[in-house]
Design an enzyme around this catalytic site. Structure first.
Site, mmCIF file in Angstrom:
data_model
loop_
_atom_site.group_PDB
_atom_site.id
_atom_site.type_symbol
_atom_site.label_atom_id
_atom_site.label_comp_id
_atom_site.label_asym_id
_atom_site.label_seq_id
_atom_site.Cartn_x
_atom_site.Cartn_y
_atom_site.Cartn_z
ATOM 1 N N SER A 59 0.796 -1.234 0.000
ATOM 2 C CA SER A 59 0.000 0.000 0.000
ATOM 3 C C SER A 59 0.822 1.275 0.000
ATOM 4 C CB SER A 59 -0.955 0.013 1.205
ATOM 5 O OG SER A 59 -2.075 -0.809 0.946
ATOM 6 N N LYS A 62 0.138 3.756 -2.738
ATOM 7 C CA LYS A 62 -0.835 4.849 -2.657
ATOM 8 C C LYS A 62 -0.158 6.198 -2.461
ATOM 9 C CE LYS A 62 -4.566 1.919 -0.862
ATOM 10 N NZ LYS A 62 -3.860 0.658 -0.613
ATOM 11 N N SER A 119 -6.272 3.206 4.174
ATOM 12 C CA SER A 119 -5.569 2.603 3.048
ATOM 13 C C SER A 119 -6.556 1.839 2.161
ATOM 14 C CB SER A 119 -4.459 1.662 3.534
ATOM 15 O OG SER A 119 -3.585 1.330 2.486
ATOM 16 N N LYS A 222 2.586 6.474 5.492
ATOM 17 C CA LYS A 222 1.706 5.322 5.342
ATOM 18 C C LYS A 222 2.306 3.997 5.747
ATOM 19 C CE LYS A 222 -0.986 3.893 2.344
ATOM 20 N NZ LYS A 222 -1.688 3.405 3.530
#
Length: 366
Positions: A59, A62, A119, A222
């Site tokens: 992720s 992203k 997420s 993140k």
């Protein structure tokens, strides 16, 4: 002779696996940690471990989806109020997700916050289609071109979310570079990464980034995880005038990932001359829930009960369910204090006396 032939074949196979196959064949190192710590202002490298080893970003992908979203916002091509249509493809993404359904629409702001906090893969795919002329694959090509323009030489994107794809690879160095560019290129949007929670369709969606709660000075970026990628984290933290960016890829667990990041950031700040801060106790993450406490108030021999709302911390048990947002107060019945037989008899006698007095007065008034 046979042994030497076998050894020769094994060596040739190892050479082919290492150099002749595409790069993604060398990205499968879950459990082997790559890390990179830099000074966000100067770009100087403080600590590193296999920073150029290609890994699966999960992720952390992203971050590029958000970079391109912020770029489109800055150019005026979209606004935070622009509606993002949800296709069947976007709604079909695997968790983690917001639970979007085909035909729904959410705002760009909601989609961005869905990426930053939960997420959400469905929101990421929807954003990718919005920015990629309705085609997430086309958007992935834009992502890769942007990565090359930023100097991310060892990164290739195949989707907007980070869901598993053998050709979607990156490095700790490249993720640190992207994190720094997010911070410097979009200072107005970067604070969104420190969002603790947001409300979506009546649910409070909390932020998954544990560093925001557990590390002094942490201000965003993140987490990421897939089985092949391992546990990934990009984090930034500021103490005084020093801002650091850290990347950890491929840890075996969230706990190991968090501990490695904490240790590396602590060492980085020490190298920058920042005095250490005592670590907080490793208590379980708690959730606050509203509870009602009934406080007894004595007035003129009569006891009454007053309700007050207090905050109670409790460790989560079982699967996490997002609490609904409601503005209606919940009434709770309070059990009365038991009354003895003797006291009850006295009350009845007193009530009868009052009734008799009232009856006498009424006859005289008539």
């Amino acid at each position: 002779m046979r042994r030497s032939l076998v050894n020769g074949l094994l060596s040739a196979l190892a050479f082919a696996l290492t150099f002749c196959l595409p790069n993604f064949a060398r990205a499968q190192y879950a459990g082997h940690v790559s890390s990179f710590i830099i000074d966000a202002k100067t770009g100087s490298v403080l600590l590193e471990s296999d920073p150029n080893l290609q890994r699966y970003p999960a992720s952390l992908t992203k971050l590029m989806t958000l970079y391109l979203t912020f770029k489109a916002l800055d150019a005026g091509h979209i606004s935070f109020n622009t509606l993002v249509p949800v296709s069947i493809h976007a709604a079909s993404m695997e968790p983690s997700k917001l639970g979007l359904r085909p035909g729904m629409r959410l705002t760009v702001r909601e989609a961005v916050l869905g990426l930053v906090t939960k997420s959400a893969n469905d929101a990421a795919a929807a954003l990718g289609e919005l920015l990629g002329r309705g085609d997430e694959v086309y958007f992935a090509n834009i992502m890769t071109r942007e990565a090359r323009a930023l100097g991310m030489r060892d990164t290739t994107f195949q989707n907007a979310s980070g869901l598993p794809d053998p050709e979607q690879v990156t490095t700790a160095h490249d993720i640190a570079l992207l994190s720094a560019r997010l911070m410097h290129d979009f200072p107005d949007y970067y604070p969104l990464f420190s969002t603790k929670s947001f409300v979506f369709h009546g649910r409070v969606i909390p932020n998954h980034n544990p560093m925001l709660k557990g590390y002094v000075g942490a201000d965003g970026l993140k987490t990421g995880y897939t089985a092949l990628a391992g546990h990934n984290l990009a984090a930034s933290a500021r103490r005084g005038a020093v801002q650091l960016i850290g990347v950890v890829l491929g840890a075996r667990s969230n706990l190991q990932r968090n501990r490695i990041m904490t240790s590396l950031l602590d060492k980085g700040f020490e190298m920058e001359g920042v005095a250490p801060i005592p670590a907080a106790s490793e208590a379980p993450i708690v959730m606050a829930r509203a509870a009602t406490r009934h406080r007894r108030v004595r007035r003129n021999r009569a006891s009454t009960y007053r309700s007050t709302t207090v905050e109670v911390a409790e460790a989560p048990s079982g699967p996490r369910r997002y609490r609904l947002v409601t503005h209606r107060a919940t009434k709770r019945r309070v059990a009365r204090k038991p009354v003895s037989v003797r006291a009850a008899s006295a009350v009845r006698h007193h009530a009868a006396k009052i009734s008799k007095t009232k009856s006498h007065h009424s006859r005289h008034q008539g």
